[in-house]
Design a protein around this motif. Structure first.
Motif, PDB file in Angstrom:
ATOM      1  N   MET A   1       7.618  -2.268  -6.616  1.00  0.00           N
ATOM      2  CA  MET A   1       7.077  -0.916  -6.491  1.00  0.00           C
ATOM      3  C   MET A   1       8.102   0.110  -6.940  1.00  0.00           C
ATOM      4  O   MET A   1       9.232   0.128  -6.461  1.00  0.00           O
ATOM      5  CB  MET A   1       6.673  -0.668  -5.034  1.00  0.00           C
ATOM      6  CG  MET A   1       5.843   0.575  -4.844  1.00  0.00           C
ATOM      7  SD  MET A   1       5.324   0.792  -3.115  1.00  0.00           S
ATOM      8  CE  MET A   1       4.180  -0.559  -2.911  1.00  0.00           C
TER       9      MET A   1
ATOM     10  N   LYS B   1       2.074  -1.693   3.953  1.00  0.00           N
ATOM     11  CA  LYS B   1       3.523  -1.786   4.148  1.00  0.00           C
ATOM     12  C   LYS B   1       3.860  -3.145   4.765  1.00  0.00           C
ATOM     13  O   LYS B   1       3.270  -3.544   5.769  1.00  0.00           O
ATOM     14  CB  LYS B   1       4.020  -0.662   5.053  1.00  0.00           C
ATOM     15  CG  LYS B   1       5.526  -0.531   5.055  1.00  0.00           C
ATOM     16  CD  LYS B   1       5.970   0.785   5.633  1.00  0.00           C
ATOM     17  CE  LYS B   1       7.391   1.067   5.214  1.00  0.00           C
ATOM     18  NZ  LYS B   1       7.768   2.430   5.546  1.00  0.00           N
TER      19      LYS B   1
ATOM     20  N   ALA C   1       1.634   4.700  -1.700  1.00  0.00           N
ATOM     21  CA  ALA C   1       1.569   3.557  -0.789  1.00  0.00           C
ATOM     22  C   ALA C   1       1.604   4.026   0.661  1.00  0.00           C
ATOM     23  O   ALA C   1       0.835   3.536   1.501  1.00  0.00           O
ATOM     24  CB  ALA C   1       2.724   2.597  -1.072  1.00  0.00           C
ATOM     25  N   GLU C   2       2.460   4.979   0.963  1.00  0.00           N
ATOM     26  CA  GLU C   2       2.547   5.488   2.338  1.00  0.00           C
ATOM     27  C   GLU C   2       1.269   6.225   2.729  1.00  0.00           C
ATOM     28  O   GLU C   2       0.802   6.098   3.861  1.00  0.00           O
ATOM     29  CB  GLU C   2       3.770   6.394   2.479  1.00  0.00           C
ATOM     30  CG  GLU C   2       5.066   5.605   2.429  1.00  0.00           C
ATOM     31  CD  GLU C   2       6.317   6.456   2.413  1.00  0.00           C
ATOM     32  OE1 GLU C   2       6.236   7.668   2.106  1.00  0.00           O
ATOM     33  OE2 GLU C   2       7.394   5.889   2.705  1.00  0.00           O
TER      34      GLU C   2
ATOM     35  N   TRP D   1       9.331  -1.500   1.331  1.00  0.00           N
ATOM     36  CA  TRP D   1       8.388  -1.692   0.233  1.00  0.00           C
ATOM     37  C   TRP D   1       8.934  -2.725  -0.741  1.00  0.00           C
ATOM     38  O   TRP D   1      10.154  -2.845  -0.908  1.00  0.00           O
ATOM     39  CB  TRP D   1       8.124  -0.366  -0.476  1.00  0.00           C
ATOM     40  CG  TRP D   1       7.387   0.600   0.404  1.00  0.00           C
ATOM     41  CD1 TRP D   1       7.895   1.705   1.016  1.00  0.00           C
ATOM     42  CD2 TRP D   1       6.018   0.521   0.804  1.00  0.00           C
ATOM     43  NE1 TRP D   1       6.917   2.322   1.762  1.00  0.00           N
ATOM     44  CE2 TRP D   1       5.757   1.624   1.650  1.00  0.00           C
ATOM     45  CE3 TRP D   1       4.980  -0.358   0.531  1.00  0.00           C
ATOM     46  CZ2 TRP D   1       4.506   1.851   2.224  1.00  0.00           C
ATOM     47  CZ3 TRP D   1       3.729  -0.124   1.098  1.00  0.00           C
ATOM     48  CH2 TRP D   1       3.508   0.965   1.932  1.00  0.00           C
TER      49      TRP D   1
ATOM     50  N   GLU E   1       5.804   5.326  -6.748  1.00  0.00           N
ATOM     51  CA  GLU E   1       4.588   4.749  -6.171  1.00  0.00           C
ATOM     52  C   GLU E   1       4.608   4.775  -4.638  1.00  0.00           C
ATOM     53  O   GLU E   1       3.567   4.657  -4.002  1.00  0.00           O
ATOM     54  CB  GLU E   1       4.400   3.307  -6.648  1.00  0.00           C
ATOM     55  CG  GLU E   1       4.082   3.207  -8.118  1.00  0.00           C
ATOM     56  CD  GLU E   1       4.021   1.776  -8.607  1.00  0.00           C
ATOM     57  OE1 GLU E   1       2.944   1.380  -9.096  1.00  0.00           O
ATOM     58  OE2 GLU E   1       5.035   1.062  -8.500  1.00  0.00           O
TER      59      GLU E   1
ATOM     60  N   TRP F   1      -1.013  -2.358  -1.203  1.00  0.00           N
ATOM     61  CA  TRP F   1      -0.444  -1.132  -0.649  1.00  0.00           C
ATOM     62  C   TRP F   1      -0.126  -1.164   0.838  1.00  0.00           C
ATOM     63  O   TRP F   1       0.347  -0.164   1.373  1.00  0.00           O
ATOM     64  CB  TRP F   1      -1.377   0.048  -0.946  1.00  0.00           C
ATOM     65  CG  TRP F   1      -1.629   0.216  -2.397  1.00  0.00           C
ATOM     66  CD1 TRP F   1      -2.825   0.016  -3.041  1.00  0.00           C
ATOM     67  CD2 TRP F   1      -0.708   0.611  -3.406  1.00  0.00           C
ATOM     68  NE1 TRP F   1      -2.681   0.264  -4.385  1.00  0.00           N
ATOM     69  CE2 TRP F   1      -1.384   0.640  -4.633  1.00  0.00           C
ATOM     70  CE3 TRP F   1       0.646   0.953  -3.381  1.00  0.00           C
ATOM     71  CZ2 TRP F   1      -0.764   0.986  -5.827  1.00  0.00           C
ATOM     72  CZ3 TRP F   1       1.262   1.301  -4.581  1.00  0.00           C
ATOM     73  CH2 TRP F   1       0.551   1.307  -5.781  1.00  0.00           C
TER      74      TRP F   1
ATOM     75  N   ASP G   1      -1.488   3.613   3.203  1.00  0.00           N
ATOM     76  CA  ASP G   1      -1.148   2.757   4.335  1.00  0.00           C
ATOM     77  C   ASP G   1      -1.514   3.422   5.660  1.00  0.00           C
ATOM     78  O   ASP G   1      -2.050   2.778   6.558  1.00  0.00           O
ATOM     79  CB  ASP G   1       0.347   2.418   4.299  1.00  0.00           C
ATOM     80  CG  ASP G   1       0.743   1.404   5.348  1.00  0.00           C
ATOM     81  OD1 ASP G   1       0.233   0.261   5.304  1.00  0.00           O
ATOM     82  OD2 ASP G   1       1.559   1.756   6.228  1.00  0.00           O
TER      83      ASP G   1
END
Length: 189
Positions: free
Chosen positions: A68, A58, A76-77, A64, A72, A56, A80
Motif C-alpha cells: 500500500m 486494517k 484505507a482508513e 498497513w 492510499e 482495505w 476501514d
C-alpha cells in the motif's frame, strides 16, 4: 432521507471490473477518500464486501501492508472505519463495522435511506443494478478512466429500463480521468 449514491470507476467502454486497468492514482484516490468520508454508511453486496475487506481492512497487526502506497492509507482508513451494510442471502455473519441487511431488497434499502444522515454510498456491480431497476439510486457517480478495456463486466448491464440522467457535478483529473455525478431526471420534465 439519505441520498443513495452509486459510485464506481469505469473505463471509456463501460467496463467496471477492478482488474480492467483501473488502478487509482494519487489524485483520484484523494477524490475517493473525500467521497468516502462524506458517506454516513456504505452498502455492499457480498462479493464487493469481501473484495473491499480483503483489500482495505486494517490488519490485526495495526500496520498497513507494504504494497500500500502512503497516499492510499487515508482511503484505507476511511473505508476501514465506515459503517457498512451488506446485502447477502448466503452470509451468516459479517464484521468489519458491518451488519447484514436481510429481507426483500426494496423495503430494506428504503429503511436504510430513512435512517438519520445525509449519504448512503453503494458500490459494486450486481447490487447497484438491482437498486437502479427499483428506482432507489438518487445519484450516479462515475470516475471515467481514459482506458478501453475491450472485455469484462459493463456498467449496469441488463438494466430493465432506460434512465435519463442530468449532470450535476464534473471534475477532471490530470490523468485524463473525469469524475461525473448525475441525478435521474424528474419524470415531469
Amino acid at each position: 432521507m439519505r441520498t443513495l449514491r452509486y459510485s464506481i470507476n469505469v473505463t471509456l467502454d463501460g467496463c467496471c471490473h477492478h482488474e480492467a486497468g483501473l488502478p487509482p492514482d494519487e489524485e483520484s484516490m484523494r477524490y475517493w477518500t473525500d467521497e468516502m468520508e462524506q458517506a454516513d454508511a456504505l452498502l455492499f453486496g457480498r462479493v464487493t464486501y469481501e473484495m473491499m475487506e480483503a483489500a482495505w481492512r486494517k490488519p490485526v497487526t495495526g500496520t498497513w501492508p507494504d504494497w500500500m502506497s502512503e497516499w492510499e492509507v487515508p482511503f484505507a482508513e476511511a473505508i476501514d472505519r465506515s459503517q457498512k451494510h451488506v446485502v447477502s442471502s448466503t452470509l451468516t455473519a459479517v464484521d468489519w463495522n458491518a451488519e447484514l441487511t436481510r429481507g426483500e431488497l426494496g423495503p430494506a434499502v428504503r429503511r436504510l435511506k430513512q435512517e438519520p444522515g445525509e449519504l448512503l454510498w453503494v458500490g459494486g456491480v450486481k447490487l447497484p443494478l438491482a437498486l437502479a431497476d427499483l428506482g432507489l439510486i438518487d445519484e450516479y457517480e462515475f470516475v471515467v478512466q481514459p482506458v478501453l478495456a475491450g472485455h469484462g463486466p459493463t456498467l449496469l448491464a441488463g438494466l430493465r429500463e432506460r434512465i435519463e440522467l442530468e449532470l450535476v457535478h464534473r471534475r477532471e483529473f490530470r490523468s485524463g480521468a473525469a469524475a461525473l455525478r448525475f441525478r435521474p431526471r424528474s419524470t415531469s420534465e
